[in-house]
Design an enzyme around this catalytic site. Sequence first.
Site, PDB file in Angstrom:
ATOM      1  N   ASP A  74      -2.153  -0.558  18.555  1.00 22.08           N
ATOM      2  CA  ASP A  74      -1.615   0.299  17.499  1.00 22.08           C
ATOM      3  C   ASP A  74      -1.434   1.736  18.014  1.00 22.08           C
ATOM      4  O   ASP A  74      -0.388   2.349  17.799  1.00 22.08           O
ATOM      5  CB  ASP A  74      -2.564   0.269  16.291  1.00 22.08           C
ATOM      6  CG  ASP A  74      -2.146   1.233  15.204  1.00 22.08           C
ATOM      7  OD1 ASP A  74      -1.269   0.869  14.405  1.00 22.08           O
ATOM      8  OD2 ASP A  74      -2.678   2.356  15.159  1.00 22.08           O
ATOM      9  N   LYS A 118       2.133   4.106  18.595  1.00 22.47           N
ATOM     10  CA  LYS A 118       2.350   5.493  18.170  1.00 22.47           C
ATOM     11  C   LYS A 118       2.632   6.391  19.373  1.00 22.47           C
ATOM     12  O   LYS A 118       3.458   7.301  19.290  1.00 22.47           O
ATOM     13  CB  LYS A 118       1.116   5.994  17.410  1.00 22.47           C
ATOM     14  CG  LYS A 118       0.917   5.261  16.092  1.00 22.47           C
ATOM     15  CD  LYS A 118      -0.438   5.565  15.507  1.00 22.47           C
ATOM     16  CE  LYS A 118      -0.712   4.725  14.277  1.00 22.47           C
ATOM     17  NZ  LYS A 118      -2.121   4.756  13.875  1.00 22.47           N
ATOM     18  N   ARG A 151       8.348  -9.839  -1.603  1.00 26.50           N
ATOM     19  CA  ARG A 151       8.389 -11.276  -1.292  1.00 26.50           C
ATOM     20  C   ARG A 151       8.195 -12.078  -2.566  1.00 26.50           C
ATOM     21  O   ARG A 151       8.819 -13.092  -2.793  1.00 26.50           O
ATOM     22  CB  ARG A 151       7.269 -11.625  -0.315  1.00 26.50           C
ATOM     23  CG  ARG A 151       7.700 -11.639   1.113  1.00 26.50           C
ATOM     24  CD  ARG A 151       6.541 -11.999   1.995  1.00 26.50           C
ATOM     25  NE  ARG A 151       5.402 -11.103   1.766  1.00 26.50           N
ATOM     26  CZ  ARG A 151       4.585 -10.683   2.712  1.00 26.50           C
ATOM     27  NH1 ARG A 151       4.749 -11.102   3.933  1.00 26.50           N
ATOM     28  NH2 ARG A 151       3.573  -9.881   2.446  1.00 26.50           N
ATOM     29  N   THR A 180       0.826  -1.214   0.000  1.00 25.58           N
ATOM     30  CA  THR A 180       0.000   0.000   0.000  1.00 25.58           C
ATOM     31  C   THR A 180       0.858   1.260   0.000  1.00 25.58           C
ATOM     32  O   THR A 180       0.698   2.141  -0.849  1.00 25.58           O
ATOM     33  CB  THR A 180      -0.916  -0.011   1.257  1.00 25.58           C
ATOM     34  OG1 THR A 180      -1.634  -1.243   1.273  1.00 25.58           O
ATOM     35  CG2 THR A 180      -1.887   1.141   1.254  1.00 25.58           C
ATOM     36  N   VAL A 181       1.788   1.366   0.940  1.00 26.39           N
ATOM     37  CA  VAL A 181       2.571   2.601   1.068  1.00 26.39           C
ATOM     38  C   VAL A 181       3.690   2.652   0.020  1.00 26.39           C
ATOM     39  O   VAL A 181       3.928   3.697  -0.595  1.00 26.39           O
ATOM     40  CB  VAL A 181       3.144   2.743   2.504  1.00 26.39           C
ATOM     41  CG1 VAL A 181       3.854   4.070   2.652  1.00 26.39           C
ATOM     42  CG2 VAL A 181       2.034   2.626   3.538  1.00 26.39           C
TER      43      VAL A 181
HETATM   44  N1  LIG Z   1      -1.193   1.247   5.038  1.00 25.21           N
HETATM   45  C1  LIG Z   1      -1.217   2.387   5.741  1.00 25.21           C
HETATM   46  O1  LIG Z   1      -2.141   3.196   5.616  1.00 25.21           O
HETATM   47  C2  LIG Z   1      -0.086   2.721   6.668  1.00 25.21           C
HETATM   48  C3  LIG Z   1      -0.135   3.922   7.410  1.00 25.21           C
HETATM   49  C4  LIG Z   1       0.938   4.254   8.268  1.00 25.21           C
HETATM   50  C5  LIG Z   1       1.994   3.373   8.388  1.00 25.21           C
HETATM   51  N2  LIG Z   1       1.981   2.203   7.687  1.00 25.21           N
HETATM   52  C6  LIG Z   1       3.135   1.311   7.836  1.00 25.21           C
HETATM   53  O2  LIG Z   1       3.783   1.167   6.584  1.00 25.21           O
HETATM   54  C7  LIG Z   1       4.360  -0.134   6.485  1.00 25.21           C
HETATM   55  C8  LIG Z   1       3.856  -0.798   5.206  1.00 25.21           C
HETATM   56  O3  LIG Z   1       2.455  -0.950   5.284  1.00 25.21           O
HETATM   57  P1  LIG Z   1       1.610  -1.396   4.002  1.00 25.21           P
HETATM   58  O4  LIG Z   1       0.187  -1.165   4.387  1.00 25.21           O
HETATM   59  O5  LIG Z   1       2.153  -0.745   2.775  1.00 25.21           O
HETATM   60  O6  LIG Z   1       1.920  -2.965   3.967  1.00 25.21           O
HETATM   61  P2  LIG Z   1       1.538  -4.013   2.816  1.00 25.21           P
HETATM   62  O7  LIG Z   1       0.532  -3.427   1.900  1.00 25.21           O
HETATM   63  O8  LIG Z   1       1.255  -5.294   3.498  1.00 25.21           O
HETATM   64  O9  LIG Z   1       2.894  -4.176   1.974  1.00 25.21           O
HETATM   65  C9  LIG Z   1       4.043  -4.799   2.482  1.00 25.21           C
HETATM   66  C10 LIG Z   1       5.068  -4.955   1.366  1.00 25.21           C
HETATM   67  O10 LIG Z   1       6.271  -5.460   1.924  1.00 25.21           O
HETATM   68  C11 LIG Z   1       6.671  -6.644   1.260  1.00 25.21           C
HETATM   69  N3  LIG Z   1       7.224  -7.547   2.270  1.00 25.21           N
HETATM   70  C12 LIG Z   1       6.696  -7.886   3.454  1.00 25.21           C
HETATM   71  N4  LIG Z   1       7.510  -8.722   4.114  1.00 25.21           N
HETATM   72  C13 LIG Z   1       8.569  -8.921   3.326  1.00 25.21           C
HETATM   73  C14 LIG Z   1       9.762  -9.686   3.442  1.00 25.21           C
HETATM   74  N5  LIG Z   1      10.005 -10.442   4.515  1.00 25.21           N
HETATM   75  N6  LIG Z   1      10.652  -9.665   2.420  1.00 25.21           N
HETATM   76  C15 LIG Z   1      10.399  -8.912   1.331  1.00 25.21           C
HETATM   77  N7  LIG Z   1       9.310  -8.148   1.154  1.00 25.21           N
HETATM   78  C16 LIG Z   1       8.394  -8.155   2.139  1.00 25.21           C
HETATM   79  C17 LIG Z   1       5.410  -7.219   0.623  1.00 25.21           C
HETATM   80  O11 LIG Z   1       5.804  -7.991  -0.491  1.00 25.21           O
HETATM   81  P3  LIG Z   1       4.708  -8.717  -1.449  1.00 25.21           P
HETATM   82  O12 LIG Z   1       4.030  -7.573  -2.186  1.00 25.21           O
HETATM   83  O13 LIG Z   1       5.510  -9.563  -2.338  1.00 25.21           O
HETATM   84  O14 LIG Z   1       3.790  -9.441  -0.542  1.00 25.21           O
HETATM   85  C18 LIG Z   1       4.642  -5.931   0.252  1.00 25.21           C
HETATM   86  O15 LIG Z   1       5.081  -5.452  -1.004  1.00 25.21           O
HETATM   87  C19 LIG Z   1       3.955  -0.863   7.762  1.00 25.21           C
HETATM   88  O16 LIG Z   1       4.989  -0.762   8.695  1.00 25.21           O
HETATM   89  C20 LIG Z   1       2.738  -0.081   8.251  1.00 25.21           C
HETATM   90  O17 LIG Z   1       2.555  -0.153   9.652  1.00 25.21           O
HETATM   91  C21 LIG Z   1       0.980   1.865   6.837  1.00 25.21           C
END
Ligand SMILES: NC(=O)c1ccc[n+]([C@@H]2O[C@H](COP(=O)([O-])OP(=O)(O)OC[C@H]3O[C@@H](n4cnc5c(N)ncnc54)[C@H](OP(=O)(O)O)[C@@H]3O)[C@@H](O)[C@H]2O)c1
Length: 422
Positions: A199, A203, A45, A13-14
């Site tokens: 969560d 923060k 991944r 997502t981010v």
């Molecule tokens: N989403 C939000 O609104 C938001 C807001 C504030 C903070 N955050 C923080 O931002 C971070 C990312 O969130 P997200 O929502 O973007 O997560 P997400 O959508 O689940 O994406 C995670 C990404 O990381 C990759 N990944 C995960 N584990 C891995 C590993 N062991 N080796 C290689 N690649 C790996 C995944 O690969 P694949 O695509 O291949 O599965 C995916 O591309 C988190 O720490 C979250 O707490 C998110």
Amino acid sequence: MKATRLGILGLGTVGSGLVDLLEKGGANLRHRLDHEIRVTRALVRDDTRERRLPSSMVTTDPAQVIEADDVDVVVELMGGIEPARSYILRALGAGKSVVTANKAVLARHGAELLAASHASGRPIGFEASVCGGIPLLRAISTGLIADEVDQMVGILNGTSNFVLSRMHQDGLDYATAVALAQERGLAEADPTLDVNGSDAAHKLILLAEIMFQTAVGLDQIEREGIEAIEPIDIQTADSFGYVIKPVAVAKRVEDALDLRVHPALVPYTHVLGPVSDEYNAVLLRGEATGETLFYGRGAGSLPTASAVLGDIVELVRHPDWRIPWDPAKSTKVRHVPGTSRFYLRFPVHDRPGLIGKVATALGEHGVSITHAQARLVGAEGAAGNLTILTHVTSEPVIAQVLSKIEKTGAVRAPALSLRILD
Ligand SMILES: NC(=O)c1ccc[n+]([C@@H]2O[C@H](COP(=O)([O-])OP(=O)(O)OC[C@H]3O[C@@H](n4cnc5c(N)ncnc54)[C@H](OP(=O)(O)O)[C@@H]3O)[C@@H](O)[C@H]2O)c1
């Protein structure tokens, strides 16, 4: 033109939001900074899935990003504790700057990561980890740096705020409101960490570490979730001019720091009263500035990516920039039982004398009542709720009196008690 080359760990997502933002706003940024920011590599991944970047830039081998010569800043957007922690340490060790949005790893290992950043001489930026798109940490560590902030109250979890807002505005019950949050992409399939206060506590740890220059552990934060709140609580609060909000509070009390996350009744007239749905807000009270309010989207692909990019721009402008951090100045963190008005809900059977028993027990403990409502429906013996608002009293007194009332058998289930934020 000089360039900063990014290696992104995670294109979810981010991560995808960051790629989008650079595509849409990269030219403007280049013009304003006279500097190019571009992605050179990304770790995922599963490298068989179609991505926003050419496949030649995408790898499943972390070394190809973390230790690559054509990466200046490692942007950790994977989430979770491991391997995120090890990758961040490796990146700092390899002389890279780091930007992360990962509140979980920072809340658990923040002190270690910040110490590694100072030891390596490479900065670590984590604006996006607290309240997504709101540039809060930068405001605290730059604009408000000269002020002594002694208190913070905020809504740090958008999912809980959305659930309570829908219960309030649409009359939904808790389970339906959670399902709606999931449908809108505002809650994970397992929403536990959002609704049980974890969560927000992550923060709060980061905010407290930056505001008060102190190391905080998760177990030092008093935590209550929103799971026990029922429509009757929302309706009763509303009838008395309050709205129930998931708040996080940090305040200096005597020589210590008191940190807590819990739902509370907030008056409609309070600045946090109208903060609804997935929005976050943080109210700071400083000795010099008085009250300062920050409001905005606490999550989402583009708002969060905007905060990530803000950190990267900060590194371009000020390569020596560091978040001020001095663990030697640590303040003791301890729960200091406070005083407040309370909202109490007693699930009771409809039997003669039960309401009297509750009122007598409260009176015997010196707790006086400002408002009371009983809703006992059906024939005699049916169940209902007695709701009470108290004058100011202390947390230990409320705990004692609730335990005593439970032992009398007057209630059919444990009472709910919520603080009133006046
Ligand atoms: N989403 C939000 O609104 C938001 C807001 C504030 C903070 N955050 C923080 O931002 C971070 C990312 O969130 P997200 O929502 O973007 O997560 P997400 O959508 O689940 O994406 C995670 C990404 O990381 C990759 N990944 C995960 N584990 C891995 C590993 N062991 N080796 C290689 N690649 C790996 C995944 O690969 P694949 O695509 O291949 O599965 C995916 O591309 C988190 O720490 C979250 O707490 C998110």
